[in-house]
Design a protein around this motif. Structure first.
Motif, PDB file in Angstrom:
ATOM      1  N   MET A 132       0.842  -1.199   0.000  1.00  0.00           N
ATOM      2  CA  MET A 132       0.000   0.000   0.000  1.00  0.00           C
ATOM      3  C   MET A 132       0.879   1.251   0.000  1.00  0.00           C
ATOM      4  N   LYS A 133       1.924   1.226   0.807  1.00  0.00           N
ATOM      5  CA  LYS A 133       2.846   2.367   0.869  1.00  0.00           C
ATOM      6  C   LYS A 133       3.520   2.570  -0.483  1.00  0.00           C
ATOM      7  N   GLU A 134       3.931   1.488  -1.123  1.00  0.00           N
ATOM      8  CA  GLU A 134       4.582   1.588  -2.433  1.00  0.00           C
ATOM      9  C   GLU A 134       3.640   2.189  -3.468  1.00  0.00           C
ATOM     10  N   LEU A 135       2.378   1.768  -3.467  1.00  0.00           N
ATOM     11  CA  LEU A 135       1.396   2.316  -4.399  1.00  0.00           C
ATOM     12  C   LEU A 135       1.211   3.813  -4.168  1.00  0.00           C
ATOM     13  N   CYS A 136       1.094   4.217  -2.918  1.00  0.00           N
ATOM     14  CA  CYS A 136       0.919   5.638  -2.603  1.00  0.00           C
ATOM     15  C   CYS A 136       2.152   6.444  -2.995  1.00  0.00           C
ATOM     16  N   GLU A 137       3.338   5.865  -2.867  1.00  0.00           N
ATOM     17  CA  GLU A 137       4.558   6.558  -3.289  1.00  0.00           C
ATOM     18  C   GLU A 137       4.590   6.748  -4.803  1.00  0.00           C
ATOM     19  N   ILE A 159       2.556  12.304   1.738  1.00  0.00           N
ATOM     20  CA  ILE A 159       3.257  11.024   1.646  1.00  0.00           C
ATOM     21  C   ILE A 159       3.989  10.668   2.936  1.00  0.00           C
ATOM     22  N   ALA A 160       4.472  11.656   3.669  1.00  0.00           N
ATOM     23  CA  ALA A 160       5.161  11.374   4.937  1.00  0.00           C
ATOM     24  C   ALA A 160       4.199  10.745   5.939  1.00  0.00           C
ATOM     25  N   ASP A 161       2.971  11.243   5.997  1.00  0.00           N
ATOM     26  CA  ASP A 161       1.962  10.667   6.898  1.00  0.00           C
ATOM     27  C   ASP A 161       1.596   9.248   6.474  1.00  0.00           C
TER      28      ASP A 161
END
Length: 194
Positions: free
Chosen positions: A87-92, A169-171
Protein backbone atom coordinates in the motif's frame (compact mmCIF):
# COMPACT_ATOMS: atom_id res chain seq x y z
CA UNK A 1 34.21 -50.56 39.33
CA UNK A 2 31.47 -52.59 40.85
CA UNK A 3 27.72 -52.47 40.77
CA UNK A 4 25.11 -51.93 38.14
CA UNK A 5 26.04 -49.75 35.16
CA UNK A 6 22.69 -47.90 35.46
CA UNK A 7 23.47 -46.48 38.88
CA UNK A 8 24.66 -42.92 39.16
CA UNK A 9 28.20 -42.76 40.51
CA UNK A 10 28.69 -41.00 43.81
CA UNK A 11 26.91 -41.16 47.13
CA UNK A 12 25.06 -37.84 46.92
CA UNK A 13 21.34 -38.72 47.04
CA UNK A 14 20.32 -35.11 46.23
CA UNK A 15 22.27 -35.23 42.98
CA UNK A 16 20.63 -38.54 42.06
CA UNK A 17 17.18 -37.19 42.86
CA UNK A 18 17.69 -34.01 40.76
CA UNK A 19 18.91 -36.01 37.76
CA UNK A 20 16.02 -38.40 38.10
CA UNK A 21 13.43 -35.63 38.46
CA UNK A 22 14.79 -33.69 35.47
CA UNK A 23 14.53 -36.82 33.32
CA UNK A 24 11.01 -37.42 34.63
CA UNK A 25 10.12 -33.80 33.80
CA UNK A 26 11.43 -34.20 30.25
CA UNK A 27 9.48 -37.41 29.73
CA UNK A 28 6.34 -35.79 31.15
CA UNK A 29 6.72 -32.73 28.89
CA UNK A 30 7.21 -34.97 25.85
CA UNK A 31 4.14 -37.05 26.72
CA UNK A 32 2.05 -33.88 27.16
CA UNK A 33 3.20 -32.51 23.80
CA UNK A 34 2.49 -35.86 22.10
CA UNK A 35 -0.99 -36.06 23.64
CA UNK A 36 -1.78 -32.46 22.60
CA UNK A 37 -0.69 -33.24 19.05
CA UNK A 38 -2.76 -36.43 18.98
CA UNK A 39 -5.84 -34.54 20.21
CA UNK A 40 -5.31 -31.84 17.59
CA UNK A 41 -5.07 -34.46 14.84
CA UNK A 42 -8.46 -35.87 15.86
CA UNK A 43 -10.22 -32.52 15.26
CA UNK A 44 -8.25 -31.53 12.13
CA UNK A 45 -10.27 -32.57 9.10
CA UNK A 46 -7.22 -32.86 6.84
CA UNK A 47 -5.20 -35.18 9.07
CA UNK A 48 -5.20 -38.92 8.62
CA UNK A 49 -6.53 -39.39 12.17
CA UNK A 50 -9.69 -37.26 11.94
CA UNK A 51 -12.46 -38.43 14.24
CA UNK A 52 -15.99 -37.32 13.24
CA UNK A 53 -17.22 -37.72 16.80
CA UNK A 54 -14.69 -35.20 18.14
CA UNK A 55 -15.93 -31.64 17.67
CA UNK A 56 -13.68 -28.67 18.35
CA UNK A 57 -15.04 -26.07 20.73
CA UNK A 58 -14.37 -22.38 20.17
CA UNK A 59 -15.36 -19.21 21.94
CA UNK A 60 -16.65 -16.28 19.88
CA UNK A 61 -13.24 -14.62 20.06
CA UNK A 62 -11.38 -17.73 18.83
CA UNK A 63 -13.76 -18.65 15.98
CA UNK A 64 -12.23 -18.14 12.53
CA UNK A 65 -8.81 -17.23 13.92
CA UNK A 66 -5.67 -19.36 13.85
CA UNK A 67 -4.34 -21.09 16.93
CA UNK A 68 -2.17 -18.61 18.87
CA UNK A 69 1.51 -19.29 18.33
CA UNK A 70 0.90 -21.39 15.21
CA UNK A 71 2.60 -20.97 11.86
CA UNK A 72 -0.77 -19.99 10.37
CA UNK A 73 -0.99 -17.02 12.72
CA UNK A 74 2.61 -16.09 11.91
CA UNK A 75 2.08 -16.31 8.13
CA UNK A 76 -1.10 -14.22 8.40
CA UNK A 77 0.71 -11.46 10.27
CA UNK A 78 3.55 -11.49 7.74
CA UNK A 79 1.04 -11.27 4.87
CA UNK A 80 -0.68 -8.32 6.54
CA UNK A 81 2.69 -6.56 6.97
CA UNK A 82 3.51 -7.24 3.30
CA UNK A 83 0.19 -5.72 2.19
CA UNK A 84 0.94 -2.61 4.25
CA UNK A 85 4.28 -2.20 2.48
CA UNK A 86 2.57 -2.67 -0.92
CA UNK A 87 0.00 0.00 0.00
CA UNK A 88 2.85 2.37 0.87
CA UNK A 89 4.58 1.59 -2.43
CA UNK A 90 1.40 2.32 -4.40
CA UNK A 91 0.92 5.64 -2.60
CA UNK A 92 4.56 6.56 -3.29
CA UNK A 93 4.02 5.92 -7.00
CA UNK A 94 0.89 8.10 -6.99
CA UNK A 95 2.90 10.78 -5.17
CA UNK A 96 5.80 10.53 -7.64
CA UNK A 97 3.83 10.49 -10.89
CA UNK A 98 0.68 12.35 -9.83
CA UNK A 99 -0.01 16.06 -10.27
CA UNK A 100 -0.94 18.61 -7.62
CA UNK A 101 -4.72 19.15 -8.00
CA UNK A 102 -6.35 22.55 -8.33
CA UNK A 103 -7.94 22.79 -4.87
CA UNK A 104 -10.50 25.41 -5.95
CA UNK A 105 -12.10 22.90 -8.34
CA UNK A 106 -12.37 20.09 -5.77
CA UNK A 107 -15.38 19.45 -3.52
CA UNK A 108 -14.88 20.16 0.21
CA UNK A 109 -14.32 16.49 1.13
CA UNK A 110 -11.34 16.31 -1.26
CA UNK A 111 -9.62 19.55 -0.16
CA UNK A 112 -6.95 17.59 1.75
CA UNK A 113 -5.72 15.73 -1.33
CA UNK A 114 -2.04 16.08 -2.12
CA UNK A 115 -1.79 14.44 -5.58
CA UNK A 116 -4.08 13.14 -8.32
CA UNK A 117 -3.49 10.74 -11.21
CA UNK A 118 -5.81 9.13 -13.73
CA UNK A 119 -6.48 5.42 -13.33
CA UNK A 120 -5.32 4.69 -16.88
CA UNK A 121 -1.93 6.33 -16.30
CA UNK A 122 -1.57 4.63 -12.92
CA UNK A 123 -2.48 1.28 -14.46
CA UNK A 124 0.18 1.69 -17.14
CA UNK A 125 2.86 2.57 -14.59
CA UNK A 126 1.92 0.06 -11.89
CA UNK A 127 1.37 -3.09 -13.98
CA UNK A 128 5.14 -3.24 -14.51
CA UNK A 129 5.51 -3.60 -10.71
CA UNK A 130 2.53 -5.77 -9.79
CA UNK A 131 -0.76 -7.13 -11.10
CA UNK A 132 -2.65 -6.32 -7.88
CA UNK A 133 -3.42 -2.65 -8.57
CA UNK A 134 -7.21 -2.77 -8.28
CA UNK A 135 -7.14 -4.74 -5.02
CA UNK A 136 -4.54 -2.42 -3.53
CA UNK A 137 -6.55 0.63 -4.56
CA UNK A 138 -9.58 -0.79 -2.78
CA UNK A 139 -7.43 -1.47 0.29
CA UNK A 140 -5.91 2.03 0.32
CA UNK A 141 -9.38 3.56 -0.04
CA UNK A 142 -10.57 1.49 2.91
CA UNK A 143 -7.71 2.94 4.97
CA UNK A 144 -8.59 6.44 3.65
CA UNK A 145 -5.22 6.88 1.95
CA UNK A 146 -6.73 7.26 -1.55
CA UNK A 147 -10.10 8.13 -3.02
CA UNK A 148 -11.77 7.41 -6.36
CA UNK A 149 -15.35 7.34 -7.65
CA UNK A 150 -17.08 4.03 -8.22
CA UNK A 151 -17.09 0.63 -6.60
CA UNK A 152 -14.18 -0.84 -8.55
CA UNK A 153 -12.09 0.41 -11.45
CA UNK A 154 -11.59 -1.47 -14.72
CA UNK A 155 -8.94 -1.00 -17.40
CA UNK A 156 -10.13 0.87 -20.52
CA UNK A 157 -13.59 1.64 -19.10
CA UNK A 158 -12.33 3.74 -16.16
CA UNK A 159 -9.06 5.10 -17.61
CA UNK A 160 -10.18 8.73 -17.07
CA UNK A 161 -11.28 8.30 -13.43
CA UNK A 162 -9.05 10.39 -11.12
CA UNK A 163 -7.37 8.67 -8.16
CA UNK A 164 -6.66 11.09 -5.32
CA UNK A 165 -3.93 10.72 -2.69
CA UNK A 166 -5.71 11.88 0.48
CA UNK A 167 -2.74 12.55 2.80
CA UNK A 168 0.82 13.81 2.52
CA UNK A 169 3.26 11.02 1.65
CA UNK A 170 5.16 11.37 4.94
CA UNK A 171 1.96 10.67 6.90
CA UNK A 172 1.16 7.70 4.66
CA UNK A 173 4.65 6.23 5.14
CA UNK A 174 4.36 6.57 8.91
CA UNK A 175 0.85 5.04 8.91
CA UNK A 176 1.81 2.03 6.75
CA UNK A 177 5.06 1.39 8.63
CA UNK A 178 3.17 1.51 11.94
CA UNK A 179 0.50 -0.91 10.64
CA UNK A 180 3.17 -3.35 9.41
CA UNK A 181 5.00 -3.15 12.75
CA UNK A 182 1.75 -3.78 14.67
CA UNK A 183 1.01 -6.83 12.51
CA UNK A 184 4.46 -8.29 13.13
CA UNK A 185 4.30 -7.60 16.86
CA UNK A 186 0.87 -9.21 17.18
CA UNK A 187 2.39 -12.69 17.00
CA UNK A 188 5.16 -14.38 18.90
CA UNK A 189 8.62 -14.04 17.37
CA UNK A 190 9.19 -17.79 17.19
CA UNK A 191 5.90 -19.63 16.57
CA UNK A 192 5.54 -23.28 17.39
CA UNK A 193 6.14 -25.43 14.35
CA UNK A 194 3.09 -27.69 14.24
Amino acid sequence: MSGNFLTIPGNDSIQRRSRSSSLTDLISAFDTKAQTHSDLQKVTAFSGHFDKNQKPTFSKDEYGKPIPGSMTEYRGAEAQARVCSEMKELCEIINEYGKVPCKSLLPPELQSTSKVISFGELFTIYTIISDKLVGLLLRTRKHQLTFFEGEVLFQKRDDDVPVFLMQPIADIRAYCDNKALQARRSVSPMPDRL
